[in-house]
Design a protein around this motif. Structure first.
Motif, PDB file in Angstrom:
ATOM      1  N   GLU A   1      -5.176  10.735  15.575  1.00 38.70           N
ATOM      2  CA  GLU A   1      -3.794  10.872  16.038  1.00 38.70           C
ATOM      3  C   GLU A   1      -2.825  10.695  14.873  1.00 38.70           C
ATOM      4  O   GLU A   1      -2.905   9.723  14.136  1.00 38.70           O
ATOM      5  CB  GLU A   1      -3.484   9.838  17.118  1.00 38.70           C
ATOM      6  N   ILE A  20      -2.623  15.077  21.762  1.00 32.51           N
ATOM      7  CA  ILE A  20      -3.826  14.459  21.189  1.00 32.51           C
ATOM      8  C   ILE A  20      -4.190  13.183  21.927  1.00 32.51           C
ATOM      9  O   ILE A  20      -5.359  12.949  22.243  1.00 32.51           O
ATOM     10  CB  ILE A  20      -3.628  14.186  19.682  1.00 32.51           C
ATOM     11  N   SER A  30      -0.031  16.532  15.305  1.00 33.40           N
ATOM     12  CA  SER A  30       0.453  16.946  16.615  1.00 33.40           C
ATOM     13  C   SER A  30       1.477  18.074  16.486  1.00 33.40           C
ATOM     14  O   SER A  30       1.441  19.046  17.252  1.00 33.40           O
ATOM     15  CB  SER A  30       1.062  15.754  17.341  1.00 33.40           C
TER      16      SER A  30
END
Length: 193
Positions: free
Chosen positions: A136, A2, A141
């Motif tokens: 993020e 990301i 992730s």
């Protein structure tokens, strides 16, 4: 994954911002000094305040036109798609000569219009790139890595509706360009690269 995507988006946004500001400045200079030159050629010199206002007015028109083009999801077009291109045919010598001289006028006009229009389009593209960054988080992730792993394991085109619980992750992966996404089919289809 990301953070790399977000950095790339930010770099592209900065480059688009710089290019957009440069093109807008060039448009302003053109309208300001072209009007002063034309008035000077007619022995009616304009004051610098008036030419500055003409430059700002021309830039405002370009910005409005660029915004309308962006809003209608249009963009820059090739010379053959523009209204400045003409095809007189190549059957006669007269048509060839007229076409040659006409393109000497319309081609520079096309270049100027595309240069001026690219200013607001690049500025708006810069805003779009900044707003398209992905939030993020370690959890997101990890979910993206997991989703990408099982899509690669399948190694075939699949329907997006096959994974209703992974829809946001799949859309993020498609946005990052890590999977192929076909929105033209109904339902949309996906495949890992």
């Amino acid at each position: 994954m990301i953070s790399r995507y977000n950095r790339a988006q930010l770099v592209r946004a900065i480059l688009a911002l710089f290019g957009g500001l440069t093109c807008c400045y060039l448009a302003f200079l053109f309208f300001r000094y072209a009007s002063a030159f034309v008035a000077w050629r007619f022995d009616r010199p304009l004051s610098s305040t008036l030419t500055f206002g003409i430059g700002l007015t021309g830039l405002a028109v370009v910005m409005i036109s660029g915004y309308r083009t962006w809003k209608s999801q249009g963009g820059l077009q090739s010379y053959h798609e523009s209204s400045l291109y003409h095809d007189l045919g190549e059957e006669t010598a007269g048509a060839l000569v007229v076409g040659f001289y006409a393109h000497r006028i319309t081609a520079p006009a096309y270049i100027l219009t595309q240069l001026f229009l690219s200013g607001p389009l690049l500025l708006l593209r810069s805003l779009t790139l900044v707003s398209s960054r992905i939030p993020e988080s370690p959890e997101l992730s990890a979910r993206l890595q997991q989703t990408l792993a099982f899509l690669r394991a399948a190694n075939k085109w699949q329907s997006l509706s096959d994974y209703p619980s992974h829809r946001p992750e799949i859309l993020y992966l498609a946005q990052m360009g890590l999977i192929d996404f076909s929105g033209r089919s109904n339902p949309p289809r996906i495949k890992a690269n």
